[in-house]
Write a protein that holds these residues in place. Sequence first.
Motif, PDB file in Angstrom:
ATOM      1  N   ILE A   1     -34.525  16.253 -59.823  1.00 23.01           N
ATOM      2  CA  ILE A   1     -33.211  16.898 -59.810  1.00 23.01           C
ATOM      3  C   ILE A   1     -32.197  15.803 -59.502  1.00 23.01           C
ATOM      4  O   ILE A   1     -32.368  15.043 -58.542  1.00 23.01           O
ATOM      5  CB  ILE A   1     -33.131  18.005 -58.735  1.00 23.01           C
ATOM      6  N   SER A   2     -31.177  15.714 -60.340  1.00 19.36           N
ATOM      7  CA  SER A   2     -30.128  14.718 -60.105  1.00 19.36           C
ATOM      8  C   SER A   2     -28.780  15.434 -60.051  1.00 19.36           C
ATOM      9  O   SER A   2     -28.690  16.638 -60.294  1.00 19.36           O
ATOM     10  CB  SER A   2     -30.131  13.662 -61.206  1.00 19.36           C
ATOM     11  N   ILE A   3     -27.753  14.689 -59.773  1.00 20.01           N
ATOM     12  CA  ILE A   3     -26.385  15.212 -59.807  1.00 20.01           C
ATOM     13  C   ILE A   3     -25.715  14.637 -61.041  1.00 20.01           C
ATOM     14  O   ILE A   3     -25.797  13.433 -61.307  1.00 20.01           O
ATOM     15  CB  ILE A   3     -25.596  14.806 -58.540  1.00 20.01           C
ATOM     16  N   THR A   4     -25.077  15.498 -61.831  1.00 16.63           N
ATOM     17  CA  THR A   4     -24.355  15.047 -63.015  1.00 16.63           C
ATOM     18  C   THR A   4     -22.887  15.430 -62.880  1.00 16.63           C
ATOM     19  O   THR A   4     -22.564  16.428 -62.238  1.00 16.63           O
ATOM     20  CB  THR A   4     -24.980  15.633 -64.304  1.00 16.63           C
ATOM     21  N   THR A   5     -22.032  14.643 -63.462  1.00 19.79           N
ATOM     22  CA  THR A   5     -20.593  14.904 -63.426  1.00 19.79           C
ATOM     23  C   THR A   5     -20.155  15.493 -64.760  1.00 19.79           C
ATOM     24  O   THR A   5     -20.401  14.912 -65.812  1.00 19.79           O
ATOM     25  CB  THR A   5     -19.806  13.598 -63.161  1.00 19.79           C
ATOM     26  N   LEU A   6     -19.508  16.650 -64.705  1.00 20.49           N
ATOM     27  CA  LEU A   6     -19.005  17.298 -65.907  1.00 20.49           C
ATOM     28  C   LEU A   6     -17.701  16.639 -66.351  1.00 20.49           C
ATOM     29  O   LEU A   6     -17.107  15.854 -65.612  1.00 20.49           O
ATOM     30  CB  LEU A   6     -18.770  18.789 -65.641  1.00 20.49           C
ATOM     31  N   GLU A   7     -17.249  16.966 -67.551  1.00 22.43           N
ATOM     32  CA  GLU A   7     -16.010  16.394 -68.075  1.00 22.43           C
ATOM     33  C   GLU A   7     -14.804  16.711 -67.207  1.00 22.43           C
ATOM     34  O   GLU A   7     -13.831  15.970 -67.187  1.00 22.43           O
ATOM     35  CB  GLU A   7     -15.770  16.871 -69.505  1.00 22.43           C
ATOM     36  N   ASN A   8     -14.867  17.837 -66.455  1.00 25.07           N
ATOM     37  CA  ASN A   8     -13.760  18.213 -65.578  1.00 25.07           C
ATOM     38  C   ASN A   8     -13.929  17.615 -64.166  1.00 25.07           C
ATOM     39  O   ASN A   8     -13.274  18.058 -63.228  1.00 25.07           O
ATOM     40  CB  ASN A   8     -13.615  19.728 -65.507  1.00 25.07           C
ATOM     41  N   SER A   9     -14.853  16.666 -64.008  1.00 21.20           N
ATOM     42  CA  SER A   9     -15.164  15.960 -62.747  1.00 21.20           C
ATOM     43  C   SER A   9     -15.947  16.806 -61.744  1.00 21.20           C
ATOM     44  O   SER A   9     -16.188  16.366 -60.623  1.00 21.20           O
ATOM     45  CB  SER A   9     -13.894  15.422 -62.078  1.00 21.20           C
TER      46      SER A   9
ATOM     47  N   PHE B   1     -34.225  19.891 -70.017  1.00 18.89           N
ATOM     48  CA  PHE B   1     -33.426  19.909 -68.794  1.00 18.89           C
ATOM     49  C   PHE B   1     -32.534  21.139 -68.805  1.00 18.89           C
ATOM     50  O   PHE B   1     -32.330  21.771 -69.841  1.00 18.89           O
ATOM     51  CB  PHE B   1     -32.556  18.656 -68.677  1.00 18.89           C
ATOM     52  N   TYR B   2     -32.019  21.497 -67.637  1.00 19.54           N
ATOM     53  CA  TYR B   2     -30.894  22.423 -67.560  1.00 19.54           C
ATOM     54  C   TYR B   2     -30.005  22.048 -66.399  1.00 19.54           C
ATOM     55  O   TYR B   2     -30.402  21.325 -65.497  1.00 19.54           O
ATOM     56  CB  TYR B   2     -31.294  23.891 -67.555  1.00 19.54           C
ATOM     57  N   ILE B   3     -28.735  22.503 -66.484  1.00 16.89           N
ATOM     58  CA  ILE B   3     -27.715  22.173 -65.502  1.00 16.89           C
ATOM     59  C   ILE B   3     -27.296  23.452 -64.798  1.00 16.89           C
ATOM     60  O   ILE B   3     -26.995  24.463 -65.447  1.00 16.89           O
ATOM     61  CB  ILE B   3     -26.502  21.500 -66.187  1.00 16.89           C
ATOM     62  N   GLU B   4     -27.281  23.392 -63.463  1.00 19.89           N
ATOM     63  CA  GLU B   4     -26.947  24.568 -62.665  1.00 19.89           C
ATOM     64  C   GLU B   4     -25.556  25.084 -63.025  1.00 19.89           C
ATOM     65  O   GLU B   4     -24.595  24.327 -63.098  1.00 19.89           O
ATOM     66  CB  GLU B   4     -27.012  24.241 -61.178  1.00 19.89           C
TER      67      GLU B   4
END
Length: 160
Positions: free
Chosen positions: A121-129, A148-151
């Motif tokens: 599990i990692s942390i990803t940054t969306l386009e809106n930060s 994969f999926y993003i919470e």
Amino acid sequence: MLEPGKTWDVFSGEAGGIVPYKYGFRYFTNGVHSYLGQEYHSVWSKLFSPTNTPVFVPPFGLGSAVPFGVIREDTVSRKVYFRRAEFDWSLGEERLIYDFSLLVGDSIQMDSHIWYVLDSISITTLENSELRRKFYFHPTDAAFSPTFYIEGIGGKNGFS
């Protein structure tokens, strides 16, 4: 995850093809209702249609909306369930499609009875930060690809 006005655009294609996509759908929620004692959001779909036929590249038009199924989110257990609309307009069996409570090493059944193991599990940054957790899985059957999926968003397998 289930907020009014959200849409999911899902495209499918072939690796090595001349164009990246063969077809696509826009999914969206449209209303809330009760089914078997649970609150569900209705999911509808619209087919993307190419305006530059026969090649499937942008810009795209959108077809008419048709019922696709119903989805519900259990915010306490952090799980999302889906029931697909059948050809006779009935609803199929409820399936777990996202589990945001999994720990590394846990398994989840996706893609029509294929089991996947959570690798990390990692942390990803969306386009809106905005920051979101991203769950990476490998299949127990080597014939299938990692996913994969993003919470709060979903994953590359759509409603599988």
